[in-house]
Enzyme design. Structure first.
Site, mmCIF file in Angstrom:
data_model
loop_
_atom_site.group_PDB
_atom_site.id
_atom_site.type_symbol
_atom_site.label_atom_id
_atom_site.label_comp_id
_atom_site.label_asym_id
_atom_site.label_seq_id
_atom_site.Cartn_x
_atom_site.Cartn_y
_atom_site.Cartn_z
ATOM 1 N N GLU A 162 0.308 -1.213 -0.121
ATOM 2 C CA GLU A 162 -0.101 0.093 0.416
ATOM 3 C C GLU A 162 0.207 1.244 -0.001
ATOM 4 O OE1 GLU A 162 -0.723 -2.824 2.452
ATOM 5 O OE2 GLU A 162 -2.640 -3.374 1.506
ATOM 6 N N HIS B 29 -9.198 -4.740 11.195
ATOM 7 C CA HIS B 29 -9.620 -4.604 9.435
ATOM 8 C C HIS B 29 -10.978 -3.563 9.958
ATOM 9 C CE1 HIS B 29 -7.166 -7.409 8.713
ATOM 10 N NE2 HIS B 29 -7.830 -7.625 7.577
#
Lengths: 331, 366
Positions: free
Chosen positions: A65, A134
């Protein structure tokens, strides 16, 4: 809703249409992220786009990322229009240096020389028993950063119109979607439209209490408003649609009318979007309030795995009903 | 590669005329003089914040940039003065930036560590170690995209400079991997000055004795040059640039160099000996090139003195200009350049004086 439309499509289809239309319109736009191409999108948002636009514009990345967020920013500095997909905004935290230091501050640090016309988009908020790492709702965290825009749609119609605006924007936009809403269907017209940033949408008109929200919790507010209406309390539900810019004028106008305000925000309460809205309401409409502003946020704990605990932590209609009743002295 | 013995001649340079090497000499001397005056101005509190000078490393920026084309993007870390000047930024805009003045290259909003120059395709000075490397890959992505999707422009390469301190940042490894798998023409140029701040490379970097292993991990060609010999830097970089341009692939370049001064302006340098510094100072890249040009008859002491005077005058003028440049007005500057499309409290964007205030005249990008 501002448009009458008969066609019903999913949230994910609305996002796909927005990206595809903009990619047809502007060859500088490309989509990059994990599993966006050959896999057809981890959540099927980009399904079919590889076939239409080819591998030069629909680009799979490794799980990096920080790397691909920075790649997008560099490409934007040279005038391309990247759409960078985070499978989840939770994963954007490893790209913090790029998305918080570089994207929103490049124009300022370069004295106006290098802008950053880029869209970062992906799932935000609790996905359903994913545990703490998450289940990030990043709007509380990232709305603290000057130089960026944050859009957070609650319906397919808004998602499409806001995403098209985001892609055409000359500045960086964080676009917060929700895994839990991708399958939601809603009316989206065939003809092209855009939705300007900083323009809230009154999703339900009412006279007794103003409820302000953003993203998925807007639906919980509407559910609560429905139940409260049965008890004779007419709530006005305002969907902010963008957090930066914040359409505080629409909120103030409503508060002046109702005299009561509840803010519903799925981020954590300390220094949250709800706190900011409340502060601005106090600054601008103190004399019109007949009670303090009530906030409904996620509880101030890490997101738990247990279904029971997770439900207890997140905003829901029950909590909103309770807050509205307290705010309006009915409880 | 072997380090060139300072007592011997520099590497011969193919197809480079003496006048080009004289230009390199002047470029390096200008950077040296600029940095000496920067240190002085810092001590006089005319410059604030963190400030890192390039003294000793001049041959890196000058040799590398000489090997690239003017439209090849360049990006670097926070020790960025040398790259900006080598690329062609006028010293007065650089100095005014450090003085925090409106005439600065970023209108006083970036400072020493954040120089930018659109006209020379210098994409900045970036101050988070390694953070510029994914951006460099993005610049390389954009040049390839322009060629292949937008079907315009010539093949370009991106020069992405970093220090040896960035070797252990995850960002670099993500960037190198992306450049390799996406086949992007990005040259990762490590200016190995042996210390990341005060930590010797051996103490912080695995396989410090053989950085070719870093390139091998990502399947990139590896190049190495003596950074105290501008001709050697140019020769190696020319090969690397030509190959990456033709094949549109990344490469990894190690340039062995040394900074003669501390990491920043507040570094007591307890981590290295005075003897070590003196040894490298005796191998001064500027003196070496001057000596070589004198030995070849392309320069004499008189001409050298004239060059010295020329750069002194240029930097003195830069300081005078920077001092006269106005302080930014918070009423207009604080809230401008935050966004391109104004909203809320944010005003419009303007380009720095350096760019001529004409967006269309600078570059067709953006």
């Amino acid at each position: 809703m501002t448009a009458v439309a008969t066609r019903q499509i999913q949230f994910r289809e609305a996002l796909r249409e927005a990206m595809s239309e903009e990619m047809r319109r502007d060859p500088r736009v490309f989509l990059m992220g994990e599993e966006v191409a050959q896999y057809q999108g981890a959540y099927k948002v980009s399904q079919g786009m590889l076939e239409e636009f080819g591998p030069r514009r629909i680009i799979d990345t490794p799980i990096s990322e920080n790397g691909f967020a920075g790649l997008g920013i560099g490409a934007a500095m040279m005038g391309l229009r990247p759409i960078i997909e985070f499978m989840s905004w939770s994963f954007s935290l490893v790209a913090a240096d790029q998305i918080l230091n570089n994207a929103p501050k490049m124009l300022y640090m370069s004295g106006g020389q290098f802008g950053c016309p880029i869209v970062f988009r992906g799932n935000d908020g609790a996905g359903g028993q994913l545990g703490s790492t998450h289940s990030w709702a990043v709007e509380g965290l990232f709305s603290n950063v000057p130089g960026l825009r944050i859009a957070i749609p609650s319906t397919p119609y808004d998602a499409k119109g806001l995403l098209k605006t985001a892609i055409r924007c000359d500045d960086p936009v964080f676009f917060l979607e929700s895994e839990r809403m991708l399958g939601n269907k809603g009316p989206v017209p065939e003809e092209e439209y855009l939705i300007a940033f900083g323009v809230a949408d009154i999703k339900r008109a009412g006279t007794d209490c103003t409820i302000v929200s953003f993203g998925r919790p807007v639906h919980f507010c509407l559910e609560a408003a429905e139940k409260l209406a049965a008890e004779g309390i007419e709530c006005e539900v305002i969907d902010g649609r963008t957090i930066r810019p914040l359409d505080i004028d629409t909120i103030i106008e409503s508060v002046k009318k109702t005299g009561y305000c509840v803010v519903v925000d799925q981020s954590w309460p300390f220094g949250s979007v709800a706190s900011e809205v409340a502060a601005q309401v106090y600054e601008r409409a103190m004399d019109y309030l007949d009670n303090r502003v009530y906030r409904v946020c996620s509880d101030d704990v890490p997101a738990p795995y247990s279904k029971v605990l997770e439900q207890a932590m997140l905003p829901h209609a029950g909590k909103i009903i309770e807050a509205v009743k307290k705010a309006t002295y009915l409880a | 590669m072997t380090m060139t013995d300072p007592k011997t001649a520099l590497q011969p340079v193919d197809r480079v005329e003496a006048r080009t090497r004289l230009k390199w000499l002047r470029d390096m001397m200008l950077i040296r003089e600029f940095e000496l005056r920067t240190m002085q101005a810092y001590q006089e509190a005319k410059i604030g914040g963190f400030c890192h000078v390039y003294i000793g490393q001049e041959a890196c920026a000058v040799g590398c940039i000489a090997a690239a084309n003017p439209d090849d993007p360049v990006i670097t870390a926070y020790r960025d003065h040398g790259h900006a000047l080598a690329r062609g930024m006028e010293p007065r805009y650089a100095m005014a930036e450090m003085f925090g003045k409106t005439g600065g290259c970023a209108k006083g909003k970036g400072g020493s560590m954040h120089f930018f120059d659109r006209r020379t395709r210098f994409y900045g000075g970036h101050a988070i170690v390694g953070g510029q490397t994914p951006l460099g890959v993005g610049l390389a992505f954009a040049t390839r995209y322009e060629n292949e999707v937008l079907e315009r422009g010539e093949k370009r390469v991106t020069l992405c400079f970093l220090g040896d301190g960035a070797l252990n940042q995850g960002a670099l490894h993500e960037a190198m991997n992306l450049a390799a798998v996406l086949e992007l023409p990005c040259l990762f140029i490590v200016e190995n000055n042996r210390y990341s701040m005060g930590t010797a490379i051996e103490r912080g970097t695995a396989m410090a004795h053989d950085l070719s292993t870093k390139a091998a991990a990502y399947g990139m060609p590896f190049y190495q040059a003596d950074g105290m010999d501008v001709c050697a830097v140019y020769n190696v970089m020319k090969k690397a640039v030509d190959r990456c341009r033709a094949e549109q692939i990344p490469a990894f370049v190690e340039i062995k160099t040394y900074r003669f001064k501390g990491h920043s302006m507040s570094d007591p340098q307890k981590y290295r000996s005075k003897d070590e510094v003196a040894e490298y100072e005796a191998n001064d890249p500027i003196r070496r090139l001057a000596d070589a040009l004198i030995a070849s008859g392309d320069l004499d002491e008189k001409a050298f003195r004239a060059l010295s005077q020329g750069v002194r005058d240029e930097v003195r003028d830069a300081i005078a200009w920077a001092e006269k440049s106005p302080e930014p007005d918070p009423a207009t500057e604080l809230y401008s350049d935050v966004v391109r499309e104004p909203f809320g409290p944010y005003g419009p964007t303007t380009l720095p004086e350096m760019c001529g205030h004409e967006p269309g005249a600078i570059a067709d990008e953006q």
